[in-house]
Design an enzyme around this catalytic site. Structure first.
Site, short mmCIF file in Angstrom:
data_model
loop_
_atom_site.label_atom_id
_atom_site.label_comp_id
_atom_site.label_asym_id
_atom_site.label_seq_id
_atom_site.Cartn_x
_atom_site.Cartn_y
_atom_site.Cartn_z
N GLN A 1 0.81 -1.22 0.00
CA GLN A 1 0.00 0.00 0.00
C GLN A 1 0.85 1.27 0.00
O GLN A 1 0.35 2.36 -0.26
CB GLN A 1 -0.92 0.01 1.24
N LYS B 1 -16.43 0.89 -4.41
CA LYS B 1 -15.03 1.32 -4.33
C LYS B 1 -14.56 1.96 -5.64
O LYS B 1 -13.88 2.99 -5.63
CB LYS B 1 -14.14 0.13 -4.00
N HIS C 1 1.36 11.63 -2.64
CA HIS C 1 0.14 12.36 -2.29
C HIS C 1 0.23 12.95 -0.88
O HIS C 1 -0.09 14.13 -0.67
CB HIS C 1 -1.07 11.42 -2.40
#
Length: 292
Positions: A144, A206, A152
């Site tokens: 992840q 999602k 970001h």
């Protein structure tokens, strides 16, 4: 030689004072983490070190079960995003903001200060959101920690410092409103998914969350371009250019993520159904596997 070095240091210090410190909004200079970028840069550096060293420290350790930490953490971020969204929308409506072109009100009126506080809270929320990465590390979900994820978090904190310190209001409101709205939905999704696998059947949306994020960046680009080229807007041209360029970079990265997450798995599934294997040998799958 020594005098030349001292003169150079003095000149750099004066430039730093003139272009970084003195240009900040005087109303917010005493607020935490504003006035100088030093603390923000330090936090970003510590964050990058955590992302770099954290997985190494967890390599030989068992992952932590943080389910009941994740649920309240995400619930808190939903509440914080909702508060920021509500406050910003209230200021926009009460102040009579236009949609695409609004200068910053640098007065000490209650509404102007309220908007400045909203921008500050939005900036602070970007540091709180960095705990996402720590949770990934402790759970050993290192996949992840992608370039998109790290880029970001770090760049958003820096970008929001500029807005909160120099331009707490005006066209800055658009980014605050749309991003806090998206985060209300996004952290709701994360919180629900953290409850357990049985929640997955309720989280079919999602993909549409990623769409919403892409719409956010496109909208930010449009507002920036409009402020620069279409209207005679009393808002920082440099910040509009920076915001537009930054949103383009995020749109490109999120588009790539969308293709990787949704298009390529579909293509692999299509190849499997048609019996295409990596070694080039066609191999028909059973009817049961097609249905499964």
């Amino acid at each position: 030689m020594a005098s030349t070095v001292m003169t150079t240091i003095s000149n750099i210090s004066n430039l730093y004072e003139d272009f970084i410190i003195s240009r900040g909004d005087p109303r917010v200079q005493s607020w935490p983490l504003l006035k100088t970028p030093t603390n923000t840069v330090a936090i970003i550096v510590m964050y990058l070190l955590m992302v770099k060293l954290g997985p190494r420290l967890m390599r030989d350790r068992k992952p932590f079960d943080l389910r009941w930490t994740l649920v309240p953490f995400n619930a808190f971020l939903v509440c914080l995003s909702t508060y920021i969204f509500y406050e910003c929308i209230s200021c926009v409506i009460l102040s009579g903001y236009t949609l695409l072109c609004m200068g910053v009100d640098y007065s000490n009126s209650p509404l102007a200060l309220r908007m400045a506080r909203v921008c500050w809270w939005f900036f602070i929320s970007k540091f709180i959101e960095m705990f996402d990465s720590l949770i990934f590390i402790l759970r050993k979900k290192n996949s992840q920690l992608s370039f998109l994820h790290v880029y970001h978090h770090t760049t958003t904190a820096a970008y929001c410092w500029i807005g909160a310190n120099y331009l707490p209001g005006g066209n800055s409101y658009f980014c605050v409103v749309i991003n806090s709205f998206v985060h209300m939905i996004m952290y709701s999704y994360y919180g629900l998914s953290a409850i357990g696998p049985h929640m997955q059947k309720y989280l079919w949306w999602k993909k549409y969350l990623t769409w919403l994020q892409l719409v956010q960046f496109i909208a930010n680009v449009y507002v920036g371009v409009h402020a620069i080229f279409v209207s005679q807007c009393d808002f920082s041209r440099a910040y509009s250019i920076l915001g537009g360029a930054y949103s383009v970079s995020l749109a490109i990265l999120f588009s790539h993520f969308y293709r990787q997450a949704y298009h390529k798995p579909r293509a692999r599934k299509h190849d499997a159904v048609n019996g295409k294997m990596e070694n080039g040998k066609a191999e028909l799958i059973t009817e049961k596997e097609k249905q499964g």
